[in-house]
Design a protein around this motif. Structure first.
Motif, PDB file in Angstrom:
ATOM      1  N   ILE A  32      52.377  10.107 -35.394  1.00  0.00           N
ATOM      2  CA  ILE A  32      51.907   9.391 -36.743  1.00  0.00           C
ATOM      3  C   ILE A  32      52.951   7.971 -37.289  1.00  0.00           C
ATOM      4  CG2 ILE A  32      52.337   8.946 -39.391  1.00  0.00           C
ATOM      5  CD1 ILE A  32      50.946  11.784 -38.878  1.00  0.00           C
ATOM      6  N   VAL A  33      54.256   7.795 -36.632  1.00  0.00           N
ATOM      7  CA  VAL A  33      55.690   6.712 -36.782  1.00  0.00           C
ATOM      8  C   VAL A  33      55.211   6.196 -36.087  1.00  0.00           C
ATOM      9  CG1 VAL A  33      56.942   7.963 -34.795  1.00  0.00           C
ATOM     10  CG2 VAL A  33      57.791   7.605 -37.683  1.00  0.00           C
ATOM     11  N   LYS A  34      55.137   6.089 -35.033  1.00  0.00           N
ATOM     12  CA  LYS A  34      54.893   4.513 -34.152  1.00  0.00           C
ATOM     13  C   LYS A  34      53.972   3.631 -34.866  1.00  0.00           C
ATOM     14  CE  LYS A  34      54.030   7.843 -29.563  1.00  0.00           C
ATOM     15  NZ  LYS A  34      52.958   7.852 -29.163  1.00  0.00           N
ATOM     16  N   ASP A  35      53.028   3.670 -35.350  1.00  0.00           N
ATOM     17  CA  ASP A  35      52.516   3.090 -36.032  1.00  0.00           C
ATOM     18  C   ASP A  35      52.542   2.993 -37.791  1.00  0.00           C
ATOM     19  OD1 ASP A  35      50.368   2.352 -34.348  1.00  0.00           O
ATOM     20  OD2 ASP A  35      49.241   4.158 -34.392  1.00  0.00           O
ATOM     21  N   HIS A  36      53.093   4.250 -38.599  1.00  0.00           N
ATOM     22  CA  HIS A  36      53.607   4.146 -39.825  1.00  0.00           C
ATOM     23  C   HIS A  36      54.970   4.230 -39.540  1.00  0.00           C
ATOM     24  CE1 HIS A  36      49.353   3.878 -40.931  1.00  0.00           C
ATOM     25  NE2 HIS A  36      49.476   4.345 -40.094  1.00  0.00           N
TER      26      HIS A  36
END
Length: 126
Positions: A32-36
């Motif tokens: 998730i943290v890649k895009d957010h």
């Protein structure tokens, strides 16, 4: 108290649905943290717990390891590789009402069961 379905909760559920296999909370967070980049690890963990309590994803408790999450909520068994730690589905019929066949001597009212087998996966054996 009514719990609302947040964007973060939907994002966590979609990520578990898209990732292959049985994933850890850290793997969900990393995806998730890649895009957010503004989402916190605590938010991901909280929503994984919430979704598993709601029956939208399944939590697999792994003794001596990180809990895993998967999209399949129907009753089935798992096997964990003792070397690499990966978790796989076991291709066998689920035994309904197994808990009714077990005599409990500790005063528990048994309500269900979840079995985790252990072994060495084919990849680690080679």
């Amino acid at each position: 108290m009514i719990k609302r379905n947040t964007i973060q909760c939907s994002l966590v559920q979609e990520t578990v649905q898209q990732l292959p296999g049985h994933v850890t909370a850290d793997e969900v967070y990393d995806a998730i943290v890649k895009d957010h980049p503004n989402i916190s690890r605590a938010t991901v963990y909280r929503n994984l717990n919430r979704l598993s309590q709601m029956g939208k994803i399944r939590r697999i408790e792994v003794p001596g390891g990180a809990d895993r999450f998967e999209r399949w909520c129907h009753p089935h068994y798992h096997i964990k590789c003792e070397r690499c730690g990966r978790v796989f589905d076991v291709d066998m019929e689920y035994i309904p009402h197994l808990e009714e066949k077990i005599k409990d001597t500790h005063g528990f009212e048994l309500t269900g069961h979840d079995i985790l087998f252990t072994g060495i996966c084919p990849q680690c054996r080679t």
